[in-house]
Design a protein around this motif. Structure first.
Motif, PDB file in Angstrom:
ATOM      1  N   THR A   1      59.997  44.372 123.582  1.00  0.00           N
ATOM      2  CA  THR A   1      60.286  44.881 124.929  1.00  0.00           C
ATOM      3  C   THR A   1      61.790  44.858 125.186  1.00  0.00           C
ATOM      4  O   THR A   1      62.379  45.831 125.665  1.00  0.00           O
TER       5      THR A   1
ATOM      6  N   VAL B   1      58.060  56.444 124.267  1.00  0.00           N
ATOM      7  CA  VAL B   1      58.893  55.240 124.294  1.00  0.00           C
ATOM      8  C   VAL B   1      58.419  54.281 123.200  1.00  0.00           C
ATOM      9  O   VAL B   1      59.211  53.704 122.457  1.00  0.00           O
ATOM     10  N   MET B   2      57.110  54.123 123.109  1.00  0.00           N
ATOM     11  CA  MET B   2      56.533  53.175 122.148  1.00  0.00           C
ATOM     12  C   MET B   2      56.698  53.665 120.711  1.00  0.00           C
ATOM     13  O   MET B   2      57.030  52.889 119.818  1.00  0.00           O
TER      14      MET B   2
ATOM     15  N   TYR C   1      59.779  50.564 111.634  1.00  0.00           N
ATOM     16  CA  TYR C   1      60.490  50.002 112.788  1.00  0.00           C
ATOM     17  C   TYR C   1      61.661  49.109 112.359  1.00  0.00           C
ATOM     18  O   TYR C   1      62.082  48.221 113.083  1.00  0.00           O
TER      19      TYR C   1
ATOM     20  N   THR D   1      64.088  44.750 122.907  1.00  0.00           N
ATOM     21  CA  THR D   1      64.781  45.614 121.957  1.00  0.00           C
ATOM     22  C   THR D   1      64.763  47.067 122.427  1.00  0.00           C
ATOM     23  O   THR D   1      65.763  47.777 122.338  1.00  0.00           O
ATOM     24  N   ARG D   2      63.608  47.513 122.924  1.00  0.00           N
ATOM     25  CA  ARG D   2      63.544  48.891 123.435  1.00  0.00           C
ATOM     26  C   ARG D   2      64.523  49.078 124.597  1.00  0.00           C
ATOM     27  O   ARG D   2      65.184  50.105 124.718  1.00  0.00           O
ATOM     28  N   GLN D   3      64.598  48.064 125.452  1.00  0.00           N
ATOM     29  CA  GLN D   3      65.547  48.135 126.568  1.00  0.00           C
ATOM     30  C   GLN D   3      66.982  48.128 126.043  1.00  0.00           C
ATOM     31  O   GLN D   3      67.826  48.911 126.505  1.00  0.00           O
TER      32      GLN D   3
ATOM     33  N   THR E   1      64.386  58.685 121.070  1.00  0.00           N
ATOM     34  CA  THR E   1      63.828  58.286 122.353  1.00  0.00           C
ATOM     35  C   THR E   1      63.518  59.515 123.189  1.00  0.00           C
ATOM     36  O   THR E   1      64.179  60.550 123.043  1.00  0.00           O
TER      37      THR E   1
ATOM     38  N   GLU F   1      58.890  55.754 119.734  1.00  0.00           N
ATOM     39  CA  GLU F   1      60.321  55.954 119.471  1.00  0.00           C
ATOM     40  C   GLU F   1      60.570  57.238 118.690  1.00  0.00           C
ATOM     41  O   GLU F   1      61.135  57.240 117.607  1.00  0.00           O
TER      42      GLU F   1
ATOM     43  N   ARG G   1      65.434  48.934 112.168  1.00  0.00           N
ATOM     44  CA  ARG G   1      66.343  49.703 113.014  1.00  0.00           C
ATOM     45  C   ARG G   1      67.745  49.868 112.440  1.00  0.00           C
ATOM     46  O   ARG G   1      68.200  49.013 111.683  1.00  0.00           O
TER      47      ARG G   1
ATOM     48  N   LYS H   1      68.074  49.143 123.244  1.00  0.00           N
ATOM     49  CA  LYS H   1      68.395  50.420 122.599  1.00  0.00           C
ATOM     50  C   LYS H   1      68.871  51.428 123.645  1.00  0.00           C
ATOM     51  O   LYS H   1      69.892  52.099 123.457  1.00  0.00           O
TER      52      LYS H   1
END
Lengths: 374, 675
Positions: free
Chosen positions: B526, B365-366, B480, B528-530, B434, B368, B482, B532
């Protein structure tokens, strides 16, 4: 094709059948970068390997010395920096990748050998390094370490052994001596420590060496041999933690005592050491090795170091000469033997399979027992 | 069976509903006569049959069931199977823990489940009888190997007298057949010892069943020749036993009737039968081919996922590398390492393995990177029920990691659908960079169904771009930075000059990927990952609602392998004149964007799950819908009749009418619905 021939060649044959036009394959991406940036630069200087990241180890840490040694010696291998990957776990040593201008992954505690195995096995064209510590490699990651060694995946493992947990602020580690008083062992550690070299040899590691952080020449020499070795190389580097375990290796570093307790390993040379060559290594009556006074034995009894012995028990016996307080520490290459590498054998199986029956997805999906409804 | 649904079939063809017609033609009006071998034999036409074979773990019931399935598939019936076996490889012979069974439902129409209860039960010993008789409805056909009903074997399972002889089985149509001794008699000249010859009794039984149901036999003979090509004597013995069983059926007076189940109408095309694990494996091979990426599987043996490792290890010619790791953690670690190097990294496991892999999933996850995690769920917690099915890893898949670690979750709904779901999981992993969890289960993994073989050039295009050039304004590489649409970061593989970068588990600074402990950056990353993962919903097609009448007030929502039983139960409801809507989720994270609006349309929403209400909890939390959770954790799939009763209760509770649907498991065809 032998393992040594194939992995020295700078090819990007990744064993992947073409899936049609316009596919950005790995080799395609690499070719594109070569087209954009010119041929791969293999004449690096140490500064080419530095990153813009501030190095955040404690002032005086032995890791600085190792970093400098690695950055100075790596260019001599003639490998482009983009073809090097450094994978680390967790711990002080495992910050190493951030300071190297190569590809890198700072992963999770103990798992670097597993991650590096997947990378090296799927990309035999890369030079893959693992940087780990005594807690990372021998405690939480012990399982991955021994299995990586027995498989002989082509990667080089640098195990920084400071005999303490530094990043968690000073608990005893799996290499700490019995009786060690730390935050978690106020009455002294009651754990028997691992000898990392013995452990690696027990797993039948094909290359095992040991070096001292402050000994630039000796360290570089072992690192070079490790890097050139085809298969898994393990280098234990004695590394001083000046905050939580300062002076752990002083017995070996101090010019007054170091020569007395250090056994330099040079392939083909008799194992004679100490001031004036006063001490030596001879065989004992049980098939092992023991220390003797040189003037008390016949020269023919003195063991001549042979790092290429197929049977690991000789190298293992060497590793058992040292006590946990580091007296009689052999330094150098214990063992270096040629065996097929895992990644090469895996690639060979893929090639053989493709030669026997080329990929045909339609045929695979249809299988041998299909029927048609019209 | 999915994808080629020809619609609900008509009612049963003159056969007493739910009851296997008698083996004595005198009491069956629908029989017509034929005269093979001088005996007058009748042929009865059935629209569907559920057969269960049960025996000792060493009796080869799974193999026998698999062969009968292959014969049935090649004949053209629709079918669904339920293998059910103990975790022990060889529990003590003749004991209840050692009983292994295989249930097959085949029909002349489209079916959705392996059947609630068998019409025919074949038992190879007293233990198999004791363990399975409870499921055989009264009047059902019971075939028993009388040779194995010895005092010793009877005592092992606590029978005081022989049930084959004491009249206790008169509720069923009992046919006692000395299967073992007839097998050894048939193999008297084979040169095999008695013990060895006895091992072919499963093939004798298969031969008998093949005669009874008019199955084509060539495939089995070819299979035996292939299977034992290095042991021609064993091959010959098995084929001889198989033929002897077939001939016995034709000549014996014990079976005066044989049965025909006509081929099911299916959409034109090429078919095969396929298990979930096989389909999932082919999906992985196809994902590699369609993406142009080498597949790297890192796996540790675990039931019921190991067959994927076995299958993929055969397909090295497709650039598939399989790595049997030292443990679950190394399996996923190596897969992630391979993904970093530009492969499609995959790890396969079951629930306990997912627990061990959690930390590495967090790293994926981290960092990516694309990664597929296949969880073939089994009964839990802990070691649980290794060979039984369950859906209890949903919350583990959704939330089982430290920190805010969103992971897309996909679930196939049938054995064949494992293929398509795998390609969908790969699409998401590669497009969005992911880890993706694919939630299969033991029922899908080992169950089989006919599968419409897809045209490979019509499979999804999974081609993926690697980064080849710096992307920063000053000529630097920003690992990173995007994609504005997908929020995916660039995938720059080692070996690409000028793009050297470092990734890892420490929090990343936006764009540069450098270590950052900055509070604002952590909050931003945090979210941004969510975002995505949430954004994947935009690429999911509109949710299908199956409500043929269009006036349903109750919706049933499910996910994964409950699709078949839920669908069959909905057919029963509709056949009784009521309406019900069926929604089945493939994407469990993110959920489809239209789901909340769909659920809000109904008075009641029912959610059957083989756990204690995990999806129901998510739906309640996310949509504030008062979901009625119906759960079961028996290690077996839902029975359609039981689900229909639950749905009926909910419908009646909603409309105030009284339940009239008879949902007894011995009358599954009462409504005339196809199941």
């Amino acid at each position: 094709m032998t393992a040594i021939e194939s992995t020295n060649a700078h090819v990007h044959d990744l064993g992947m059948p073409a899936a049609g036009p316009d596919v950005t394959t790995i080799s395609g991406a690499i070719d594109a970068s070569v087209a954009a940036n010119g041929p791969k630069q293999t004449t690096l200087k140490a500064k080419d390997l530095k990153t813009d990241q501030e190095v955040r180890w404690c002032p005086g840490c032995g890791d600085y010395v190792i970093l400098n040694a690695v950055q100075s010696f790596l260019p001599s291998l003639g490998i482009a920096r983009e073809d090097m990957v450094i994978v680390s776990g967790i711990g002080c040593s495992s910050r190493f990748p951030y300071y190297m201008n190569t590809y890198g992954m700072h992963s999770i505690h103990g798992r670097a050998p597993a991650i590096a195995t997947g990378l090296a096995a799927s990309r035999p064209d890369l030079s893959v390094w693992v940087v780990t510590g005594d807690g990372d490699a021998l405690s939480i990651g012990g399982n991955h370490l021994i299995h990586t060694l027995r498989r002989n995946v082509n990667l080089t493992i640098l195990l920084f052994n400071n005999r303490i947990y530094g990043l968690t602020k000073g608990q005893y580690s799996p290499t700490s001596e019995v009786g060690k008083v730390t935050k978690s062992t106020p009455m002294g550690s009651i754990d028997a420590p691992f000898n990392p070299v013995s452990l690696a040899l027990g797993a039948d590691a094909t290359f095992v060496g040991r070096a001292m952080d402050s000994d630039r020449k000796g360290l570089t020499d072992v690192l070079r041999q490790a890097a050139e070795h085809q298969g898994t190389s393990l280098v234990e580097i004695y590394q001083n933690c000046n905050i939580f375990n300062d002076g752990a290796f002083e017995l070996l570093k101090d010019p007054a005592t170091g020569p007395m307790w250090t056994i330099p390993l040079v392939h083909g040379e008799p194992l004679v050491f100490g001031p004036g060559g006063a001490s030596c290594v001879v065989r004992d009556d049980f098939g092992g090795l023991r220390i003797a006074e040189t003037n008390q034995v016949d020269a023919s009894q003195i063991v001549v170091h042979d790092a290429h012995r197929e049977d690991p028990s000789y190298a293992f016996a060497l590793s058992r000469l040292s006590s946990q307080d580091l007296r009689y520490s052999p330094m150098g290459v214990f063992r270096s033997v040629a065996k097929p590498t895992y990644d090469r054998m895996m690639a060979d199986q893929l090639e053989d399979a493709a030669a026997q029956e080329p990929a045909d997805l339609d045929a695979l999906l249809a299988g041998s027992d299909s029927w048609t409804v019209s | 069976m999915t994808g080629t649904n020809p619609g609900i079939s008509s009612a049963a063809n003159g056969v007493a509903p739910g009851m296997h017609p008698a083996v004595d033609p005198a009491i069956d009006a629908a029989a017509h006569s034929s005269a093979p071998g001088g005996l007058v034999k009748s042929v009865v036409e059935l629209d569907r049959v559920v057969i269960r074979l049960a025996g000792d773990s060493g009796d080869g019931m799974q193999l026998t069931g698999g062969r009968f399935t292959s014969e049935t598939a090649s004949f053209g019936n629709d079918l669904s199977t339920l293998p059910n076996f103990p975790a022990e490889i060889r529990a003590p012979t003749g004991t209840l823990p050692g009983v292994s069974s295989f249930q097959l439902h085949f029909a002349d129409h489209d079916i959705m489940t392996p059947g609630d209860a068998p019409d025919v039960l074949v038992v190879m010993n007293p233990a198999a009888l004791k363990a399975n008789l409870v499921d055989l409805p009264g009047g059902g056909l019971l075939i028993a190997d009388s040779d194995e009903f010895t005092p010793r074997n009877l005592a092992k399972v606590g029978y005081a007298s022989n049930p084959l002889e004491d009249g206790s089985l008169e509720k069923w149509q009992l046919v006692s057949v000395p299967l073992t001794s007839m097998t050894t008699d048939a193999l008297a000249d084979s040169g095999l010892g008695k013990k060895e010859a006895e091992r072919s009794k499963n093939m004798f039984t298969l031969g008998l069943l093949s005669w009874m149901y008019h199955r084509p036999t060539e495939g089995t003979i070819r299979f035996l020749e292939r299977q034992f090509r290095r042991k021609p004597q064993i091959a010959a013995a098995n084929i001889a036993a198989f033929r002897a069983g077939f001939n016995y059926g034709e000549t014996t007076e014990a079976f005066a009737v044989s049965y025909e189940v006509k081929p099911a109408p299916m959409a034109p095309g090429k078919y095969r039968h396929i298990s979930g694990n096989q389909a999932l494996s082919y999906g992985l091979v196809a994902a590699g081919q369609r993406s142009g990426l080498p597949v790297f599987l890192g796996a540790y043996p675990i039931t019921p996922a190991s067959d994927i490792l076995h299958e993929l290890s055969k397909h090295k010619a497709y650039g598939v590398r399989t790595f049997q790791a030292e443990d679950e953690i190394a399996g996923i670690g190596a897969a992630l390492g391979a993904s970093f190097g530009g492969a499609l990294g995959v790890t396969t496991t079951s629930g306990p393995g997912v627990a061990l892999k959690a930390e590495t999933i967090g790293l994926a996850v981290m960092t990516e990177l694309p990664l597929l995690i296949v969880d073939v769920q089994r009964g839990g917690p802990s070691t649980g029920l290794p060979t039984k099915t369950e859906q209890s890893d949903l919350l583990q898949a959704l939330y089982g990691r430290n920190g805010e670690a969103p992971v897309p979750v996909i679930a196939p709904r049938s054995p064949g659908d494992c293929f398509d779901a795998t390609l969908e999981a790969a699409r998401i992993a590669l497009t969005y960079r992911t880890p993706v969890i694919l939630l299969s289960d033991g029922y899908l993994a080992n169950g089989a169904e006919p599968w419409s073989i897809p045209a490979t050039d019509e499979l999804p295009d999974l081609r993926t771009e690697f980064a080849t050039e710096p992307n920063g304004e000053d000529g630097e590489f920003l690992p990173y930075l995007r994609d504005p649409e997908t929020l995916a970061r660039p995938w720059a593989v080692p070996g690409t000059a000028g793009l050297q970068h470092r990734i890892g588990g420490l929090e990343k600074a936006d764009k540069t990927g450098n270590i950052s402990y900055d509070p604002e950056n952590h909050d931003f990353m945090t979210r941004t990952r969510q975002a995505k993962v949430d954004g994947i919903a935009a690429s999911i097609p509109a949710t299908e609602v199956d409500d043929p009448d269009g006036d349903a007030r109750v919706a049933v929502i499910g996910w994964g392998s409950t699709y078949g039983p839920i669908g069959a139960a909905c057919r029963r409801i509709r056949a009784s004149g009521r309406s019900i809507a069926q929604v089945h989720l493939r994407h469990l994270n993110p959920l489809p964007a239209d789901l909340g609006e769909i659920l809000a349309r109904y008075d009641r929403v029912v959610c059957p799950e083989m756990n204690l209400g995990q999806l129901a909890m998510v739906l309640r939390a996310k949509y504030l819908v008062d979901v009625h959770s119906h759960t079961q954790v028996r290690g077996l799939p839902f029975r359609a009749a039981e689900l229909a009763a639950v749905f009926q209760d909910v419908i009646d509770g909603t409309t105030g009418t009284v339940a009239t649907l008879d949902t007894g498991s011995d009358t599954p065809a009462q409504t005339g619905a196809a199941l």
